[in-house]
Design a protein around this motif. Structure first.
Motif, PDB file in Angstrom:
ATOM      1  N   ASP A   6      -4.243   3.521  -0.719  1.00  0.00           N
ATOM      2  CA  ASP A   6      -5.489   3.434   0.027  1.00  0.00           C
ATOM      3  C   ASP A   6      -5.298   3.951   1.293  1.00  0.00           C
ATOM      4  O   ASP A   6      -4.669   3.222   2.206  1.00  0.00           O
ATOM      5  CB  ASP A   6      -6.443   2.487  -0.047  1.00  0.00           C
ATOM      6  CG  ASP A   6      -7.611   2.430   0.665  1.00  0.00           C
ATOM      7  OD1 ASP A   6      -7.874   3.709   1.173  1.00  0.00           O
ATOM      8  OD2 ASP A   6      -8.469   1.257   0.513  1.00  0.00           O
ATOM      9  N   PRO A   7      -5.471   5.347   2.009  1.00  0.00           N
ATOM     10  CA  PRO A   7      -5.138   5.323   3.473  1.00  0.00           C
ATOM     11  C   PRO A   7      -5.949   4.439   4.397  1.00  0.00           C
ATOM     12  O   PRO A   7      -5.229   4.441   5.493  1.00  0.00           O
ATOM     13  CB  PRO A   7      -5.542   6.786   3.596  1.00  0.00           C
ATOM     14  CG  PRO A   7      -5.670   7.399   2.364  1.00  0.00           C
ATOM     15  CD  PRO A   7      -6.067   6.279   1.433  1.00  0.00           C
ATOM     16  N   ASP A   8      -6.845   3.826   4.061  1.00  0.00           N
ATOM     17  CA  ASP A   8      -7.548   3.101   5.081  1.00  0.00           C
ATOM     18  C   ASP A   8      -7.337   1.599   4.583  1.00  0.00           C
ATOM     19  O   ASP A   8      -8.083   0.619   5.363  1.00  0.00           O
ATOM     20  CB  ASP A   8      -9.054   3.575   4.820  1.00  0.00           C
ATOM     21  CG  ASP A   8      -9.245   4.788   5.521  1.00  0.00           C
ATOM     22  OD1 ASP A   8      -8.698   5.074   6.319  1.00  0.00           O
ATOM     23  OD2 ASP A   8     -10.417   5.368   4.669  1.00  0.00           O
ATOM     24  N   MET A  48      -1.965  -3.296  -9.164  1.00  0.00           N
ATOM     25  CA  MET A  48      -2.039  -4.678  -8.736  1.00  0.00           C
ATOM     26  C   MET A  48      -2.742  -4.439  -7.024  1.00  0.00           C
ATOM     27  O   MET A  48      -3.892  -5.101  -6.729  1.00  0.00           O
ATOM     28  CB  MET A  48      -0.842  -5.354  -8.403  1.00  0.00           C
ATOM     29  CG  MET A  48      -0.989  -6.862  -7.452  1.00  0.00           C
ATOM     30  SD  MET A  48       0.506  -7.538  -7.376  1.00  0.00           S
ATOM     31  CE  MET A  48       0.005  -9.072  -6.343  1.00  0.00           C
ATOM     32  N   TYR A  49      -2.340  -3.447  -6.267  1.00  0.00           N
ATOM     33  CA  TYR A  49      -3.007  -3.263  -5.095  1.00  0.00           C
ATOM     34  C   TYR A  49      -4.457  -2.671  -5.359  1.00  0.00           C
ATOM     35  O   TYR A  49      -5.214  -3.324  -4.268  1.00  0.00           O
ATOM     36  CB  TYR A  49      -2.168  -2.334  -4.308  1.00  0.00           C
ATOM     37  CG  TYR A  49      -2.722  -2.002  -2.916  1.00  0.00           C
ATOM     38  CD1 TYR A  49      -2.128  -2.684  -1.851  1.00  0.00           C
ATOM     39  CD2 TYR A  49      -3.641  -1.223  -2.616  1.00  0.00           C
ATOM     40  CE1 TYR A  49      -2.753  -2.541  -0.429  1.00  0.00           C
ATOM     41  CE2 TYR A  49      -4.177  -0.784  -1.294  1.00  0.00           C
ATOM     42  CZ  TYR A  49      -3.770  -1.696  -0.224  1.00  0.00           C
ATOM     43  OH  TYR A  49      -4.084  -1.613   0.851  1.00  0.00           O
ATOM     44  N   ASN A  68       0.850  -1.177   0.100  1.00  0.00           N
ATOM     45  CA  ASN A  68      -0.035  -0.025  -0.010  1.00  0.00           C
ATOM     46  C   ASN A  68       0.973   1.283   0.053  1.00  0.00           C
ATOM     47  O   ASN A  68       1.102   2.198   0.921  1.00  0.00           O
ATOM     48  CB  ASN A  68      -1.046  -0.256   1.135  1.00  0.00           C
ATOM     49  CG  ASN A  68      -2.074   1.045   1.175  1.00  0.00           C
ATOM     50  OD1 ASN A  68      -2.271   1.681   0.220  1.00  0.00           O
ATOM     51  ND2 ASN A  68      -2.730   1.097   2.347  1.00  0.00           N
ATOM     52  N   VAL A  69       1.574   1.243  -1.115  1.00  0.00           N
ATOM     53  CA  VAL A  69       2.599   2.683  -1.154  1.00  0.00           C
ATOM     54  C   VAL A  69       2.729   2.957  -2.720  1.00  0.00           C
ATOM     55  O   VAL A  69       2.740   2.209  -3.454  1.00  0.00           O
ATOM     56  CB  VAL A  69       3.788   2.392  -0.578  1.00  0.00           C
ATOM     57  CG1 VAL A  69       4.818   1.448  -0.981  1.00  0.00           C
ATOM     58  CG2 VAL A  69       4.560   3.886  -0.104  1.00  0.00           C
ATOM     59  N   ASN A 119       8.561 -11.486  -5.039  1.00  0.00           N
ATOM     60  CA  ASN A 119       8.035 -10.951  -3.620  1.00  0.00           C
ATOM     61  C   ASN A 119       8.025  -9.658  -3.701  1.00  0.00           C
ATOM     62  O   ASN A 119       7.909  -8.824  -2.560  1.00  0.00           O
ATOM     63  CB  ASN A 119       8.809 -11.484  -2.575  1.00  0.00           C
ATOM     64  CG  ASN A 119       8.792 -13.066  -2.440  1.00  0.00           C
ATOM     65  OD1 ASN A 119       7.618 -13.543  -2.345  1.00  0.00           O
ATOM     66  ND2 ASN A 119       9.911 -14.067  -2.385  1.00  0.00           N
ATOM     67  N   THR A 120       8.273  -8.791  -4.795  1.00  0.00           N
ATOM     68  CA  THR A 120       8.142  -7.276  -4.734  1.00  0.00           C
ATOM     69  C   THR A 120       7.721  -7.071  -6.061  1.00  0.00           C
ATOM     70  O   THR A 120       8.343  -7.197  -7.246  1.00  0.00           O
ATOM     71  CB  THR A 120       9.300  -6.585  -4.432  1.00  0.00           C
ATOM     72  OG1 THR A 120       9.244  -5.097  -4.462  1.00  0.00           O
ATOM     73  CG2 THR A 120      10.474  -6.841  -5.090  1.00  0.00           C
ATOM     74  N   ALA A 121       6.474  -6.161  -6.211  1.00  0.00           N
ATOM     75  CA  ALA A 121       6.017  -5.593  -7.283  1.00  0.00           C
ATOM     76  C   ALA A 121       6.509  -4.287  -7.329  1.00  0.00           C
ATOM     77  O   ALA A 121       6.067  -3.396  -8.362  1.00  0.00           O
ATOM     78  CB  ALA A 121       4.511  -5.685  -7.246  1.00  0.00           C
ATOM     79  N   GLY A 122       7.482  -3.734  -6.614  1.00  0.00           N
ATOM     80  CA  GLY A 122       8.038  -2.317  -6.663  1.00  0.00           C
ATOM     81  C   GLY A 122       6.928  -1.439  -5.872  1.00  0.00           C
ATOM     82  O   GLY A 122       6.197  -1.677  -5.319  1.00  0.00           O
ATOM     83  N   THR A 123       7.107  -0.272  -6.293  1.00  0.00           N
ATOM     84  CA  THR A 123       6.201   0.983  -5.732  1.00  0.00           C
ATOM     85  C   THR A 123       5.617   1.843  -6.990  1.00  0.00           C
ATOM     86  O   THR A 123       5.429   2.911  -6.546  1.00  0.00           O
ATOM     87  CB  THR A 123       6.744   1.385  -4.668  1.00  0.00           C
ATOM     88  OG1 THR A 123       8.145   2.204  -5.005  1.00  0.00           O
ATOM     89  CG2 THR A 123       7.028   0.651  -3.431  1.00  0.00           C
TER      90      THR A 123
END
Length: 215
Positions: A108-110, A150-151, A84-85, A139-143
């Motif tokens: 998403d802040p929540d 994806m998130y 979430n970033v 194990n990492t889709a990056g930021t």
């Protein structure tokens, strides 16, 4: 099985994004038992996911597989988790295609800190490797935009409690991209296309198994 596939336009000054060509070819492909729809996404933070989710609401898919380019990787890499970033380091070589450079911003802040893929990532990798295609679980889709997409999709499924399998797959550069940059790791485009079809077959098996268990 209703399948929604997504890819991206070129970004970061690159002329080619193999996932764009994959979407064009898969739109005309025929896979037994699979109704395929494709969507090409812009490399814009947040809008990437908004456009994909509009397609989700219209098509009502059973499965969503998003594809993105990870230039520099040496294999096809299904992603295990999205975080979430949104973040682009100040020294990163490129922002999104609008010039946006978020730093340490939540998608998403929540929302939860991370969300796991619903795709059968381990089986995907096993099938690809058995077919002689380089593959590994990531194990990492990056930021960057891929993680953002994806998130947001997984979070939408979580919030609406949808019985949808979804996740993300990164592909390396295609060989035509490496023609201009010989040091760039790459795979032949035909191998990327064959790999995506195997990924779809793996997901179809997982979806059929789940559907049978719900009878």
């Amino acid at each position: 099985m209703k399948l929604l596939l997504s890819g991206f336009e070129p970004f970061g000054g690159m002329k080619v994004n193999p996932t764009e060509q994959l979407m064009q070819d898969m739109a005309a492909a025929s896979i037994t038992g699979v109704d395929i729809r494709t969507v090409l996404l812009p490399v814009y933070f947040d809008e990437c996911a908004e456009i994909l989710l509009q397609a989700v609401e219209k098509f009502q898919p059973d499965v969503i597989i998003s594809c993105g380019l990870a230039a520099g990787r040496t294999s096809i890499t299904p992603e295990r988790i999205a975080i979430n970033v949104k973040d682009i380091a100040p020294d990163a070589s490129y922002p999104d295609n609008r010039g946006t450079r978020p730093q340490d911003e939540p998608i998403d802040p929540d929302g939860p800190d991370g969300l796991f893929s619903g795709l059968p990532v381990r089986d995907m990798v096993s099938r690809l490797q058995a077919a002689g295609i380089p593959a590994a679980v990531s194990n990492t889709a990056g930021t960057y935009i891929c993680n953002n997409t994806m998130y947001a999709v997984l979070n939408y499924i979580r919030r609406h409690q949808l019985p949808v399998l979804a996740g993300f797959v990164h592909v390396p550069a295609s060989s035509d991209m490496a023609a201009d940059k010989p040091s760039l790791p790459s795979l032949p485009y035909d191998m990327l296309l064959r790999g995506l079809k195997l990924i779809i077959e793996s997901t179809r098996t997982a979806w059929e198994t789940r559907a049978a268990c719900q009878l």
